[in-house]
Design a protein around this motif. Structure first.
Motif, PDB file in Angstrom:
ATOM      1  N   THR A 115      47.203  47.025  50.515  1.00  0.00           N
ATOM      2  CA  THR A 115      46.991  47.575  49.064  1.00  0.00           C
ATOM      3  C   THR A 115      47.050  46.222  48.246  1.00  0.00           C
ATOM      4  OG1 THR A 115      47.646  49.598  49.357  1.00  0.00           O
ATOM      5  CG2 THR A 115      47.261  48.850  47.278  1.00  0.00           C
TER       6      THR A 115
ATOM      7  N   SER B 288      38.295  40.529  50.354  1.00  0.00           N
ATOM      8  CA  SER B 288      37.179  41.413  50.800  1.00  0.00           C
ATOM      9  C   SER B 288      37.785  42.383  51.980  1.00  0.00           C
ATOM     10  CB  SER B 288      35.873  40.854  51.084  1.00  0.00           C
ATOM     11  OG  SER B 288      36.346  40.306  52.428  1.00  0.00           O
ATOM     12  N   GLU B 289      37.108  43.531  51.958  1.00  0.00           N
ATOM     13  CA  GLU B 289      37.591  44.296  52.844  1.00  0.00           C
ATOM     14  C   GLU B 289      37.387  43.852  54.661  1.00  0.00           C
ATOM     15  OE1 GLU B 289      38.594  47.351  51.684  1.00  0.00           O
ATOM     16  OE2 GLU B 289      38.906  48.722  53.558  1.00  0.00           O
TER      17      GLU B 289
ATOM     18  N   ARG C  80      36.685  41.961  42.144  1.00  0.00           N
ATOM     19  CA  ARG C  80      37.716  41.785  43.015  1.00  0.00           C
ATOM     20  C   ARG C  80      38.270  40.199  42.494  1.00  0.00           C
ATOM     21  NH1 ARG C  80      34.977  43.108  47.633  1.00  0.00           N
ATOM     22  NH2 ARG C  80      34.622  40.847  47.990  1.00  0.00           N
TER      23      ARG C  80
ATOM     24  N   ILE D  78      42.270  49.663  42.958  1.00  0.00           N
ATOM     25  CA  ILE D  78      42.902  50.180  44.350  1.00  0.00           C
ATOM     26  C   ILE D  78      43.301  51.759  44.266  1.00  0.00           C
ATOM     27  CG2 ILE D  78      43.925  48.135  45.286  1.00  0.00           C
ATOM     28  CD1 ILE D  78      46.553  48.802  43.832  1.00  0.00           C
TER      29      ILE D  78
ATOM     30  N   ARG E   2      44.521  43.886  48.771  1.00  0.00           N
ATOM     31  CA  ARG E   2      43.371  44.029  47.951  1.00  0.00           C
ATOM     32  C   ARG E   2      43.355  43.431  46.535  1.00  0.00           C
ATOM     33  NH1 ARG E   2      43.022  49.314  50.254  1.00  0.00           N
ATOM     34  NH2 ARG E   2      41.512  49.114  52.130  1.00  0.00           N
ATOM     35  N   THR E   3      44.616  43.498  45.801  1.00  0.00           N
ATOM     36  CA  THR E   3      44.809  43.267  44.429  1.00  0.00           C
ATOM     37  C   THR E   3      44.646  41.557  44.524  1.00  0.00           C
ATOM     38  OG1 THR E   3      47.291  42.982  44.504  1.00  0.00           O
ATOM     39  CG2 THR E   3      46.402  45.101  44.061  1.00  0.00           C
TER      40      THR E   3
ATOM     41  N   ILE F   2      40.376  41.604  54.897  1.00  0.00           N
ATOM     42  CA  ILE F   2      41.653  42.169  54.919  1.00  0.00           C
ATOM     43  C   ILE F   2      41.891  43.066  56.297  1.00  0.00           C
ATOM     44  CG2 ILE F   2      42.955  44.436  54.197  1.00  0.00           C
ATOM     45  CD1 ILE F   2      41.923  43.639  51.211  1.00  0.00           C
TER      46      ILE F   2
END
Lengths: 288, 336
Positions: free
Chosen positions: B236, B244-245, A81, A53, B239-240, B248
């Motif tokens: 954030t 996926s983008e 991921r 990140i 994401r962890t 999100i």
């Protein structure tokens, strides 16, 4: 055996300014390692690099991040991921902003289990309730139905801790998890993280600027300055006889619980220039 | 208790708004030049004829008296009689309102779908050429008013490539008998998809003309809020977790970014309803707006008043709807 191995990790801003200078460190399974340094030393940046990140302005330009022997940086993005999601978790700094304000708390604990790891919803909910109980939250069912704004900061940090442990990760990265809390809550949260880490036997990379916290939670520590590892040692040795002049100065600048009235020494300029020289020498060596 | 109080307050403000709109229109259309009587009588009518007609429609009294009479009748449900068509204003307005509602809602849907997906795409590809391209398209869409888009659409998709109808609401050749004035809804309910298709073919271009500027506004505002949300800590954290983008943006950022957009879309939607007046004229679409223009040309005072009152009512209802949606979507308001 080490669970996380970072080798020669280099991170630069887009304009080439280095943020991390060939950082190497290890976190063994079940070990707590503290990552200490001043603001801007790059300690959070290491955690971010591991979790994938990094901010858009920063770029990973070299090194390896081995998780359980597998280099994360060579994995395709999707596989990386998924692996990070399953094996690593983050306890964020500010519990007031780290929960999504428009979603209920329960799904924010269970989402990783259901969406990424493919658990049944009911099973994940039971697990979440169990975890909330472990972090000493009364009536977990009610809390899971709440929205973040209905809960206090300490409560939200407990929820984030429960959420971090949900998937039984092998490594947890705690990024200054007590900095945003007030002092009385800080102590409880610290104790709780320690307690959870021991119970689940998780490796913990604890990022902090507070040496007082280090002695309470970790067995080993890494001192950073300007994105460079200055010293790497176990906590006992560090507090007894720090190896590097900068570490000694840092210790002298930290209030001691045994002697709260003792005088404090700011880090002297001579030592700062000594480390700066070391950094400059390192950069020169890199260029050659 | 809280809800009852809020509702009563809203009701009171609605009544005041409507009264204000009624007074302004009532006075303005009587002050500006142009006399409905002159439009009705043949040339060479005598003074006595004019006076008789004026007395018939109550136009010989003072504006204040006329207003009191009119508002008294309105409160009893009598909106008067159209001077040109001699039909009750209420029936005329109610007959045309569904056409305008269907058109406006269709335009709103197009704007939300087009503007929303453009904003999501631009956020996903932020900082790349895709975002730049979407921004340029949005700028172009916003630089022309709806009626110019209407003209452009008529020329390109109606004349050059005649893909869509450019006039009317439904093809008379279909010979379909409607029982209500909500043509589209009725055709859907009766499973007459050939009629639905014909209606959509008529509605598409005017709705698109109305939707283009609004879509651009939604795009700009939603994209801005989405991009701000993408810096938030909970993003954030998501994401962890391994998301996926795309998921999100859709799941974590959108619900938070949508709130500021919603308020503005409400305001802009009222502008869109206002825009139907000219667009309906342009496309000879038999709605309220088209009727409004005829009423103004003919100085049909009771009809103008009725139409304006309905528009004012629509605007306040839209605002109420926006407030309610906002409260429903924002958990911080829901329990307040």
């Amino acid at each position: 055996m080490s669970y996380l191995t970072i080798k020669d990790l280099t991170v630069r801003l887009k304009n080439g300014v280095p943020l991390l200078r060939k950082v190497s460190l290890e976190v063994k399974s079940g070990e707590v390692r503290a990552l200490v340094g001043e603001s801007g030393a790059g300690k959070s940046m290491i955690g971010k690099a591991v979790l994938g990140i990094l901010p858009r302005a920063a770029k990973l330009t070299g090194g390896e991040i081995l998780l359980d022997g597998e280099d994360l940086l060579t994995l395709p993005p999707k596989a990386r991921r998924a692996k990070i999601g399953a094996k690593v978790a983050l306890i964020p700094q500010d519990p007031l902003t780290a929960l999504n304000p428009s979603r209920r708390v329960g799904p924010q604990i269970t989402d990783r289990l259901v969406d990424i790891l493919g658990w049944k919803r009911k099973q994940a909910e039971d697990r979440a309730a169990e975890l909330l109980d472990e972090v000493h939250i009364q009536s977990p069912e009610r809390v899971m139905r709440s929205y973040p704004h209905e809960l206090s900061g300490g409560m939200r940090q407990r929820i984030l801790i429960a959420s971090a442990f949900a998937a039984e990760p092998k490594l947890i990265i705690a990024d200054e998890p007590t900095t945003a809390l007030d002092v009385t809550v800080q102590k409880q949260i610290l104790k709780l993280i320690r307690e959870m880490q021991e119970r689940h036997d998780t490796a913990l990379l604890f990022v902090t600027h507070d040496l007082g916290v280090v002695s309470k939670i970790s067995q080993s520590l890494t001192v950073l300055y300007a994105g460079m590892v200055i010293e790497e040692t176990d906590v006992r040795t560090f507090f007894a006889e720090p190896g590097h002049a900068y570490s000694r100065a840092l210790l002298a600048a930290t209030p001691k619980y045994t002697d709260p009235d003792g005088s404090l020494m700011p880090v002297p300029d001579s030592i700062i220039s000594q480390v700066e020289q070391q950094v400059a020498a390192f950069d020169a060596q890199l260029k050659r | 208790m809280q809800i009852v109080r809020t509702l009563l307050t809203r009701l009171a403000t609605t009544i005041i708004t409507l009264l204000g709109a009624a007074i302004i229109v009532f006075v303005v259309i009587r002050v500006v030049p142009g006399n409905p009587i002159a439009m009705m009588l043949p040339p060479g009518a005598t003074e006595a004829d004019i006076a008789r007609l004026e007395a018939l429609y109550g136009l010989d009294k003072s504006i204040f008296e006329q207003f009191l009479i009119w508002i008294g009748n309105v409160l009893q449900g009598d909106f008067g009689t159209s001077i040109t068509t001699r039909q009750p204003v209420f029936d005329l307005v109610i007959g045309r309102l569904p056409a305008t509602l269907e058109l406006s809602v269709m335009a709103l849907l197009i704007a939300i779908v087009v503007g929303g997906s453009a904003a999501l795409t631009a956020t996903l590809y932020r900082g790349t050429k895709v975002e730049g391209g979407i921004d340029v398209a949005g700028g172009v869409a916003l630089s022309l008013p709806d009626f110019l888009w209407g003209l452009a659409l008529i020329l390109v998709l109606g004349v050059l490539w005649p893909l869509f109808h450019i006039s009317g609401r439904v093809s008379p050749s279909l010979g379909f008998e409607f029982n209500t004035d909500f043509y589209l809804i009725e055709a859907l309910v009766r499973f007459r998809f050939d009629v639905v298709l014909d209606l959509l073919g008529h509605m598409f271009l005017p709705a698109l003309a109305l939707a283009i500027p609004l879509a651009a506004i939604i795009l700009q505002l939603l994209k801005q809020s989405l991009k701000e949300c993408m810096h938030d800590d909970y993003i954030t954290l998501a994401r962890t977790k391994g998301y996926s983008e795309t998921s999100i943006i859709a799941r974590d950022a959108l619900p938070n970014a949508i709130l500021p957009t919603l308020t503005l879309v409400g305001v802009q939607f009222t502008f869109l309803i206002g825009g139907t007046v000219i667009i309906e004229r342009l496309f000879s679409y038999e709605g309220l707006g088209n009727m409004a223009i005829d009423a103004v040309i003919n100085r049909d005072l009771p009809l103008i008043q009725g139409i304006v009152l309905v528009f004012a009512l629509l605007f306040t209802l839209v605002n109420l709807l926006v407030d309610m949606t906002y409260a429903a979507l924002n958990p911080r308001l829901r329990h307040a």
